[in-house]
Design an enzyme around this catalytic site. Structure first.
Site, mmCIF file in Angstrom:
data_model
loop_
_atom_site.group_PDB
_atom_site.id
_atom_site.type_symbol
_atom_site.label_atom_id
_atom_site.label_comp_id
_atom_site.label_asym_id
_atom_site.label_seq_id
_atom_site.Cartn_x
_atom_site.Cartn_y
_atom_site.Cartn_z
ATOM 1 N N GLY A 186 0.804 -1.220 0.000
ATOM 2 C CA GLY A 186 0.000 0.000 0.000
ATOM 3 C C GLY A 186 0.836 1.269 0.000
ATOM 4 N N ARG A 229 -2.413 8.506 3.518
ATOM 5 C CA ARG A 229 -2.810 9.270 4.709
ATOM 6 C C ARG A 229 -1.650 9.549 5.651
ATOM 7 N NH1 ARG A 229 -7.769 6.429 7.423
ATOM 8 N NH2 ARG A 229 -7.021 4.548 6.358
ATOM 9 N N GLN A 256 3.236 -6.365 -6.486
ATOM 10 C CA GLN A 256 1.880 -6.006 -6.885
ATOM 11 C C GLN A 256 1.988 -4.677 -7.615
ATOM 12 O OE1 GLN A 256 -0.952 -5.035 -3.776
ATOM 13 N NE2 GLN A 256 -2.722 -5.620 -5.036
ATOM 14 N N THR A 282 -6.710 -6.084 -1.589
ATOM 15 C CA THR A 282 -6.015 -7.087 -0.779
ATOM 16 C C THR A 282 -6.108 -8.479 -1.377
ATOM 17 O OG1 THR A 282 -8.027 -7.215 0.573
ATOM 18 C CG2 THR A 282 -6.247 -5.800 1.369
ATOM 19 N N GLU A 295 -17.530 -4.158 4.915
ATOM 20 C CA GLU A 295 -16.711 -2.962 5.079
ATOM 21 C C GLU A 295 -17.581 -1.817 5.584
ATOM 22 O OE1 GLU A 295 -13.549 -3.108 4.924
ATOM 23 O OE2 GLU A 295 -13.511 -5.139 4.101
#
Length: 458
Positions: free
Chosen positions: A11, A15, A72, A78, A154
């Site tokens: 990732g 943030r 990736q 995910t 989620e």
């Protein structure tokens, strides 16, 4: 039974608002990805797989040969990240543990509990859950009437009733390997970003009437996920509390745990006292009955028993027993202080050995030197070890006396029982039974009862 571990570390961490890859941010002195790899190593002898994307070079450089990497290239969720490990792991293990590299407090013991539970589960998945009043954006665990897990929703997709659920998905899973690899292909992309969610594997197993086990964690701190620098601070605080509590239960007195920072690789003997605002870092070893701090930093160093360190910095150094230093002293790489050495305030030692019982006065610098036993080093003494090209050696024999403000211009030897007068600049060797006096120093044979012209400044 064999286990392989997949660590998700691709990732971007937008943030975090940092140019550093998210999983490279340290907690307790170690990048989060290193912590994840160390956790994996405690679970399995197989080399873990780390899925990398953003900041891949930095992550690979930091981890090195401790993991195998898969890329990736496009972050598509995910589920897509785990798909990248298929070719590396299919047929290599019976079970696959999956967790995130940005969960730095996750315990290997909790992962082992998941593995043990999955061994007893006829279904393909066991996952870690947490009950918390602050959902922090985690997905909700939806259970059926029989208590079994049937889906993870989620937060953005929750109904009002589901938003009230306080059992949360921690993002830690153990899968039966054959089922995982065969069923990952059944995931379909979702959301505005067309991402493949690993959480959909739970609903997929439920649709096949296969049981999913949800195992609740008893430690809410271990599932702190780091997505912002605020979260990073929370993880640091939780880890500090965990480590300090552990040492207090082992017989170490910590006066103020809130201002004491101890890395996990540190070892401390019983009945030692750690004063406020002390930092013990790296693989530091502290003996028993030491008094450390306040306001001290000890990094990658070894201290024997009954040492006192007051307001000082010690880096890559060794202290034997009953050594006293500080306040405001600095031991640099290669410093070795033998038993019963005393080092005064504002002293500095680098790449030097001070023999047993030697006393080093304040405002002194000893570099690239070998100092014998029971030597008096007066205040303001300096070994002038660098000539602009080379570092040169100073040797001082046992029971020598170095007067205050002496400058020892290396290479130079002051033999045992020799002396230097205060303020001398010593440019040549001083034989046993002689004193060096003046600038530049001239030699004089010591009288049986020499005048006190070479005061120590103590």
């Amino acid at each position: 039974m064999s286990i392989s571990v997949v660590i998700l570390a691709a990732g971007q961490g937008t943030r975090m608002k940092s140019n550093i890859a998210k999983v490279m941010h340290p907690v307790g002195g170690k990048p989060m990805v290193i912590r994840a790899v160390e956790t994996a190593a405690r679970l399995s002898h197989q080399t873990p797989i780390v899925v990398v994307g953003h900041g891949a070079e930095a992550v690979q450089s930091a981890v090195g040969g401790r993991a195998q990497f898969v890329i990736q290239a496009q972050q598509q969720g995910t589920g897509h990240a785990v798909m990248q490990a298929d070719s590396a792991l299919r047929g290599k293990a019976d079970y696959i543990a999956v967790f995130y590299a940005d969960m730095p407090l996750l315990r290997s013991a909790s992962l082992q509990r998941l593995i043990d539970a999955q061994l007893d589960n006829r279904g393909p998945i066991t996952l870690l859950t947490i009950v918390a009043q602050d959902p922090r954006g985690f997905g909700r665990i939806v259970r059926g009437s029989d208590g079994s897990v049937i889906s993870i929703v989620e937060e953005a997709d929750c109904t009002p009733d589901q938003l009230l659920i306080r059992e949360l998905n921690a993002g830690v899973y153990v899968f039966r390997a054959d089922w995982l690899w065969d069923n990952l292909a059944h995931l379909t992309p979702k959301g505005s970003k067309n991402e493949y969610y690993l959480t959909d594997m739970i609903q997929l197993a439920a649709s096949q009437a296969l049981p999913i086990v949800g195992l609740e964690s008893d430690d809410s701190d271990e599932v702190i996920g780091v997505n912002t620098l605020v979260h990073l601070s929370e993880a640091e605080t939780a880890l500090r509390q965990r480590v300090n509590r552990g040492w207090m239960l082992e017989g170490v007195t910590i006066i103020d745990p809130a201002t004491t920072y101890i890395h996990e690789d540190v070892r401390i003997g019983k009945d030692s006292v750690i004063q406020p605002n002390t930092h013990l870092q790296g693989k530091t070893l502290i003996g028993s009955q030491c008094n450390i701090g306040p306001n001290s930093i000890i990094r990658e160093s070894t201290l024997g028993s009954s040492c006192t360190v007051t307001g000082s910095v010690i880096e890559n150094a060794i202290l034997e027993n009953h050594v006293e230093i500080g306040p405001f002293a600095h031991l640099r790489a290669g410093a070795y202080l033998a038993d019963n050495v005393h080092m005064g305030n504002f002293g500095e030692v680098k790449n030097s050995r001070l023999g047993p019982g030697t006393r080093m006065g304040h405002f002194s610098y000893i570099g690239d030197a070998n100092i014998g036993a029971e030597v008096n080093i007066g205040a303001g003494t300096v070994t002038v070890n660098f000539d602009g090209v080379n570092k040169n050696k100073t040797i001082v024999g046992d029971n020598a006396f170095i007067g205050s403000d002496t400058m020892l211009i290396a290479p130079v030897t002051v033999e045992q029982n020799a002396r230097t007068a205060a303020g001398s600049v010593v440019t040549r060797d001083v034989p046993e039974g002689h004193i060096a006096i003046g600038v530049p120093a001239r030699l004089r044979q010591l009288n049986p009862s020499p005048e006190n012209e070479n005061g120590s400044g103590e």
